[in-house]
Design a protein around this motif. Structure first.
Motif, mmCIF file in Angstrom:
data_model
loop_
_atom_site.group_PDB
_atom_site.id
_atom_site.type_symbol
_atom_site.label_atom_id
_atom_site.label_comp_id
_atom_site.label_asym_id
_atom_site.label_seq_id
_atom_site.Cartn_x
_atom_site.Cartn_y
_atom_site.Cartn_z
ATOM 1 N N ASP A 41 -52.927 -36.723 -65.100
ATOM 2 C CA ASP A 41 -52.677 -35.480 -65.842
ATOM 3 C C ASP A 41 -53.840 -35.187 -66.788
ATOM 4 O OD1 ASP A 41 -52.286 -37.238 -67.984
ATOM 5 O OD2 ASP A 41 -50.111 -37.260 -67.749
ATOM 6 N N SER A 42 -53.529 -34.543 -67.918
ATOM 7 C CA SER A 42 -54.608 -34.117 -68.816
ATOM 8 C C SER A 42 -55.395 -35.272 -69.417
ATOM 9 C CB SER A 42 -54.043 -33.265 -69.950
ATOM 10 O OG SER A 42 -53.044 -33.986 -70.648
ATOM 11 N N GLY A 123 -51.210 -31.177 -67.239
ATOM 12 C CA GLY A 123 -49.810 -30.757 -67.182
ATOM 13 C C GLY A 123 -49.020 -31.369 -66.042
ATOM 14 N N ALA A 124 -49.682 -32.133 -65.171
ATOM 15 C CA ALA A 124 -48.995 -32.664 -63.986
ATOM 16 C C ALA A 124 -47.932 -33.688 -64.367
ATOM 17 C CB ALA A 124 -49.999 -33.296 -63.027
ATOM 18 N N ASN A 143 -47.773 -27.067 -60.877
ATOM 19 C CA ASN A 143 -46.794 -27.750 -60.032
ATOM 20 C C ASN A 143 -47.462 -28.867 -59.228
ATOM 21 O OD1 ASN A 143 -44.540 -26.203 -60.777
ATOM 22 N ND2 ASN A 143 -45.103 -24.570 -59.360
ATOM 23 N N SER A 144 -48.678 -29.215 -59.595
ATOM 24 C CA SER A 144 -49.427 -30.231 -58.842
ATOM 25 C C SER A 144 -49.016 -31.631 -59.284
ATOM 26 C CB SER A 144 -50.927 -30.029 -59.030
ATOM 27 O OG SER A 144 -51.277 -28.726 -58.639
ATOM 28 N N ASN A 184 -45.976 -36.290 -68.958
ATOM 29 C CA ASN A 184 -45.509 -34.897 -68.956
ATOM 30 C C ASN A 184 -44.080 -34.738 -68.464
ATOM 31 O OD1 ASN A 184 -47.810 -33.639 -69.992
ATOM 32 N ND2 ASN A 184 -48.831 -33.815 -68.005
ATOM 33 N N ASP A 185 -43.587 -35.720 -67.736
ATOM 34 C CA ASP A 185 -42.175 -35.655 -67.349
ATOM 35 C C ASP A 185 -41.315 -35.685 -68.618
ATOM 36 O OD1 ASP A 185 -41.973 -36.228 -64.107
ATOM 37 O OD2 ASP A 185 -43.759 -37.058 -65.035
ATOM 38 N N PHE A 186 -41.819 -36.335 -69.659
ATOM 39 C CA PHE A 186 -41.124 -36.315 -70.956
ATOM 40 C C PHE A 186 -41.513 -35.080 -71.760
ATOM 41 C CE2 PHE A 186 -42.151 -41.102 -70.694
ATOM 42 C CZ PHE A 186 -41.223 -41.276 -69.703
#
Ligand SMILES: *[C@@H]1O[C@H](CO)[C@@H](O)[C@H](O)[C@H]1NC(C)=O
Ligand SMILES: *[C@@H]1O[C@H](CO)[C@@H](O)[C@H](O)[C@H]1NC(C)=O
Ligand SMILES: *[C@@H]1O[C@H](CO)[C@@H](O)[C@H](O)[C@H]1NC(C)=O
Length: 395
Positions: A41-42, A123-124, A143-144, A184-186
Motif C-alpha cells: 500500500d502507501s 490505499g490498497a 480497488n487494487s 488499510n483494511d483497518f
C-alpha cells in the motif's frame, strides 16, 4: 507463459532477448538478488496510484502535489512522504535501482533496464473491495487489493519471461516484498465509523489473504520473501485526532499513543507471525523474513529525542492544524495546510505516513539491526551501506 509458441512474434523475441541480456549481464555489488518484486500500500507505492489517478479527468489527489517528495526527489513522485520510503532504502541497500511502479510500464519493457517492479498502491487493502463493500465500507482511493496486484504480476510474467521454467528462475532470484499490507483494511473501516472491536474481527481474514498470496508466490518459485507487520497505528496523528480527548487511561503514558489501537496492530502481527511459521514449516527451502515494523518504530515513539526527532513523535510535519497538526478536511498540500521547516526532526509526515527520516531509521533497524526474523543481515549482508545512503549520520 502458457504456450510460448502461440504468442511468439518478432518483437516479443527481440524484447525477450534484450531483457535477458540485461537480466543476466547487470552485475550488482550485493549480488544476493537480481530484482525486487513488491506488493503493498502507501508505505511502499512508488507511483502506481499517481499513474492510475493521472488517467482520470479530476484534480490530482493531495499526495501528488508539493510538498510531497520535497526532501529527496524535489517533486511529487507518488510516494506518500517527503522523500524515500523503506522500499527505496532496501533497493539502495542491496544495490539495486529504485523499484519502478508497474502501472504505466508496458509489456515486455516492464523490467527492461530496471530490475524490479512495484505493484503496491496507495490505499490498497489485503482483502478484496467486495469484503469491505459488503460491510458498507467503500475504499476512497483504489480497488487494487492484494489479489488484484498478484493478478497484475501473473499477467505481466507473460511478457517478461519465456516459459514457466524461465519465470521460476526469475522469481527465485528476486527479493519479494509482501507489504506492509492490511493496515488499510483497518484504516478505511475505522475512518468510516466501524468500531475497533468490529475491525479486529477482520484480522483472521486479512492474514489468510496475505498467507494465500505468499503461497501462490512460492508456487511460482519465490525463495525469499520479506513480510512486514503493521506499524503502531495508535501513534498516528490521524487516530490521535479522531479519538482526541479519550480517557487518560486510553493512552500509553510512556508514548502518548492509543493503547487499544496499538493492541490491534500487535494482534495482527501476532497472527501474521503464526501464519508465517506455518508456511515456513511447509516450505523449509523458502526464506520468509518477518519485518517487525511495530517494534522498530516503537523505539522512536519511546525516545524520539534520542534519535534526533526533536519535535516529538506524534505531531505531523504537514497538515491542517489542531493538536497533532492533522485535520481530515485540510490534508497536507491543501492550500490552508501548514508545513514544518525541518521534516527530518519529525516522525510523522502527513498524519498517517512517516517522514523519510523515520523510514530511514526503521530501515536501518530492520536491515542492520535486530528487527527482522531471521535477521536480514545474516541472509544477505548490506554492510557498506553507509557510503551509499549516508546512514551513519542519522543514528
Ligand atoms: C471500486 O469499485 C466500485 C465498484 O465495485 C466502484 O463503484 C468504485 O468507484 C471503485 N473505487 C475506486 C476508488 O476505484
Ligand atoms: C504510567 O502508567 C503506569 C500504569 O499504567 C503507572 O504505574 C505509572 O506510574 C505511570 N507513569 C506515569 C509517569 O504517569
Ligand atoms: C478542520 O478544518 C476545518 C476547515 O478549516 C474547520 O472548520 C474545522 O474546525 C477543523 N477541525 C478541527 C478539529 O480543528
Amino acid at each position: 507463459m502458457t504456450n510460448p509458441s502461440s504468442s511468439f512474434s518478432f518483437s516479443f523475441i527481440t524484447g525477450f532477448i534484450t531483457l535477458q541480456l540485461l537480466w543476466t549481464s547487470t552485475c550488482y555489488a550485493s549480488g544476493c538478488y537480481t530484482s525486487i518484486i513488491s506488493f503493498g500500500d502507501s508505505l511502499a507505492d512508488t507511483g502506481n496510484l499517481k499513474q492510475l489517478d493521472s488517467i482520470k479527468n479530476e484534480p490530482p489527489l493531495h499526495f501528488f502535489l508539493p510538498p510531497y517528495g520535497e526532501t529527496f526527489f524535489h517533486k511529487p513522485t507518488g510516494r506518500c512522504s517527503n522523500g524515500r520510503l523503506i522500499i527505496d532504502f532496501i533497493a539502495e541497500g542491496i544495490r539495486l535501482p529504485l523499484v519502478q511502479p508497474f502501472v504505466g510500464a508496458k509489456g515486455n519493457r516492464l523490467m527492461e533496464s530496471r530490475p524490479g517492479v512495484n505493484f503496491a498502491v496507495v490505499g490498497a487493502t489485503a482483502l478484496d473491495s467486495s469484503f469491505h463493500e459488503a460491510r458498507g465500507v467503500e475504499n476512497p482511493l483504489t480497488n487494487s487489493s492484494l489479489r488484484v496486484q498478484l493478478d497484475w504480476f501473473k499477467q505481466s510474467l507473460q511478457s517478461i519471461c519465456l516459459n514457466a521454467q524461465d519465470c521460476k528462475h526469475l522469481i527465485e532470484r528476486s527479493l519479494i516484498l509482501m507489504g506492509e499490507i492490511g493496515g488499510n483494511d483497518f484504516n478505511h473501516a475505522l475512518q468510516s465509523g466501524k468500531s475497533i472491536d468490529e475491525v479486529e474481527t477482520y484480522i483472521p481474514y486479512v492474514i489468510e489473504a496475505i498467507g494465500s498470496t505468499i503461497n501462490e508466490l512460492i508456487d511460482l518459485g519465490a525463495k525469499t520473501l520479506l513480510v512486514p507487520g503493521n506499524l503502531p497505528i495508535g501513534c498516528s496523528a490521524v487516530y490521535l485526532t479522531m479519538y482526541y480527548g479519550s480517557d487518560k487511561g486510553e493512552y500509553d503514558n510512556s508514548t502518548g499513543c492509543l493503547i487499544r489501537l496499538n493492541k490491534l496492530s500487535l494482534y495482527h502481527n501476532e497472527l501474521l507471525q503464526i501464519e508465517l511459521n506455518q508456511i515456513r514449516e511447509r516450505h523449509p527451502d523458502v526464506i520468509i523474513i518477518y519485518a517487525d515494523y511495530y517494534n522498530a518504530a516503537m523505539q522512536i515513539f519511546r525516545s524520539p529525542k534520542k534519535y534526533g526527532f526533536t519535535n516529538g513523535a506524534l505531531k505531523a510535519c504537514c497538515g491542517g492544524g489542531g493538536p497533532f497538526n492533522y485535520n481530515s478536511s485540510v490534508p497536507c498540500a491543501h492550500p490552508a495546510s501548514n508545513l514544518c521547516l525541518q521534516p527530518h526532526t519529525y516522525v510523522n509526515w502527513d498524519g498517517l505516513h512517516l517522514t523519510e527520516a523515520a523510514y530511514k531509521f526503521i530501515y536501518k533497524s530492520l536491515f542492520q539491526g535486530p528487527y527482522t526474523m531471521p535477521q536480514f543481515n545474516h541472509v544477505c549482508s548490506t554492510q557498506g551501506l553507509e557510503e551509499v545512503v549516508g546512514l551513519s549520520s542519522s543514528m
